[in-house]
Design a protein around this motif. Structure first.
Motif, mmCIF file in Angstrom:
data_model
loop_
_atom_site.group_PDB
_atom_site.id
_atom_site.type_symbol
_atom_site.label_atom_id
_atom_site.label_comp_id
_atom_site.label_asym_id
_atom_site.label_seq_id
_atom_site.Cartn_x
_atom_site.Cartn_y
_atom_site.Cartn_z
ATOM 1 N N ASP A 265 0.827 -1.206 0.000
ATOM 2 C CA ASP A 265 0.000 0.000 0.000
ATOM 3 C C ASP A 265 0.861 1.256 0.000
ATOM 4 O O ASP A 265 0.604 2.201 -0.748
ATOM 5 N N ILE A 266 1.905 1.261 0.824
ATOM 6 C CA ILE A 266 2.811 2.419 0.872
ATOM 7 C C ILE A 266 3.491 2.616 -0.479
ATOM 8 O O ILE A 266 3.583 3.735 -0.993
ATOM 9 N N LEU A 267 3.964 1.531 -1.065
ATOM 10 C CA LEU A 267 4.623 1.635 -2.369
ATOM 11 C C LEU A 267 3.649 2.119 -3.440
ATOM 12 O O LEU A 267 3.979 3.006 -4.235
ATOM 13 N N TYR A 268 2.450 1.566 -3.474
ATOM 14 C CA TYR A 268 1.449 1.966 -4.473
ATOM 15 C C TYR A 268 1.131 3.457 -4.377
ATOM 16 O O TYR A 268 1.010 4.140 -5.386
ATOM 17 N N MET B 123 4.908 4.280 -13.406
ATOM 18 C CA MET B 123 5.654 3.272 -12.639
ATOM 19 C C MET B 123 4.718 2.186 -12.119
ATOM 20 O O MET B 123 5.093 1.018 -12.067
ATOM 21 N N PHE B 124 3.504 2.570 -11.742
ATOM 22 C CA PHE B 124 2.564 1.581 -11.225
ATOM 23 C C PHE B 124 2.272 0.507 -12.268
ATOM 24 O O PHE B 124 2.222 -0.679 -11.947
ATOM 25 N N THR B 125 2.121 0.919 -13.528
ATOM 26 C CA THR B 125 1.832 -0.068 -14.571
ATOM 27 C C THR B 125 2.982 -1.059 -14.750
ATOM 28 O O THR B 125 2.764 -2.182 -15.175
ATOM 29 N N LYS B 126 4.188 -0.652 -14.393
ATOM 30 C CA LYS B 126 5.352 -1.530 -14.549
ATOM 31 C C LYS B 126 5.486 -2.546 -13.420
ATOM 32 O O LYS B 126 6.161 -3.554 -13.578
ATOM 33 N N CYS C 169 3.453 -7.569 -9.822
ATOM 34 C CA CYS C 169 4.254 -8.120 -8.726
ATOM 35 C C CYS C 169 3.334 -8.501 -7.570
ATOM 36 O O CYS C 169 2.460 -7.730 -7.183
ATOM 37 N N SER C 170 3.568 -9.686 -7.007
ATOM 38 C CA SER C 170 2.654 -10.207 -5.994
ATOM 39 C C SER C 170 3.013 -9.843 -4.559
ATOM 40 O O SER C 170 2.158 -9.915 -3.680
ATOM 41 N N THR C 171 4.262 -9.460 -4.304
ATOM 42 C CA THR C 171 4.659 -9.118 -2.937
ATOM 43 C C THR C 171 5.397 -7.781 -2.935
ATOM 44 O O THR C 171 5.899 -7.321 -3.964
ATOM 45 N N ALA C 172 5.489 -7.185 -1.744
ATOM 46 C CA ALA C 172 6.218 -5.930 -1.595
ATOM 47 C C ALA C 172 7.694 -6.113 -1.957
ATOM 48 O O ALA C 172 8.300 -5.239 -2.570
#
Length: 114
Positions: free
Chosen positions: A25-28, A35-38, A42-45
Motif C-alpha cells: 500500500d505504501i509503495l502503491y 511506474m505503477f503499470t510496470k 508483482c505479488s509481494t512488496a
C-alpha cells in the motif's frame, strides 16, 4: 514452494501477510501511473521493491554510463558568471551526492587555478 491454504495460516502467517499488504500500500501510494503499470503484476512488496530497484538503477552498463557522465560533470564544473556562491555550492553539492550515490567518492577536492 507449496503455498498454504488460507484456512491453515498461523497467526504468524497472518501477521506477515498483513505487513506485506501495508508495505504494498505504501509503495502503491508513492508511485505515479507510469511506474505503477510496470509493477502492478508483482505479488509481494519484496518483488515490487526489486522491480523498482531494477527499473531505477538499471543494469551494470547503465550504472557505468551514469558514473562516467557524473565524473565528466564533476571534471567540467565551473562557476557561471551570473551564479552566486550559494547557487554554485548547491549545484556542486548535487554533483557530489550523485557521485556518492553511484559509488564514487572524492575524499579531497582540489580546484586548479585558471
Amino acid at each position: 514452494m507449496v503455498e498454504k491454504h488460507r484456512f491453515r495460516w498461523t497467526a504468524e502467517d497472518k501477521k506477515k501477510e498483513n505487513l506485506d499488504n501495508v508495505a504494498k500500500d505504501i509503495l502503491y501510494k508513492n508511485l505515479d501511473k507510469n511506474m505503477f503499470t510496470k509493477i502492478k503484476t508483482c505479488s509481494t512488496a519484496k518483488k515490487i521493491w526489486e522491480k523498482l530497484t531494477q527499473l531505477c538503477a538499471g543494469n551494470d552498463q547503465t550504472k557505468e554510463n551514469k558514473l562516467t557522465f557524473a565524473i565528466q560533470k564533476f571534471d567540467n564544473t565551473e562557476m557561471k558568471l551570473e551564479e552566486t556562491l550559494s547557487e554554485f555550492d548547491e549545484r556542486f553539492s548535487g554533483i557530489i551526492i550523485e557521485l556518492i550515490y553511484l559509488g564514487k567518492e572524492y575524499l579531497t577536492v582540489k580546484f586548479p587555478c585558471r
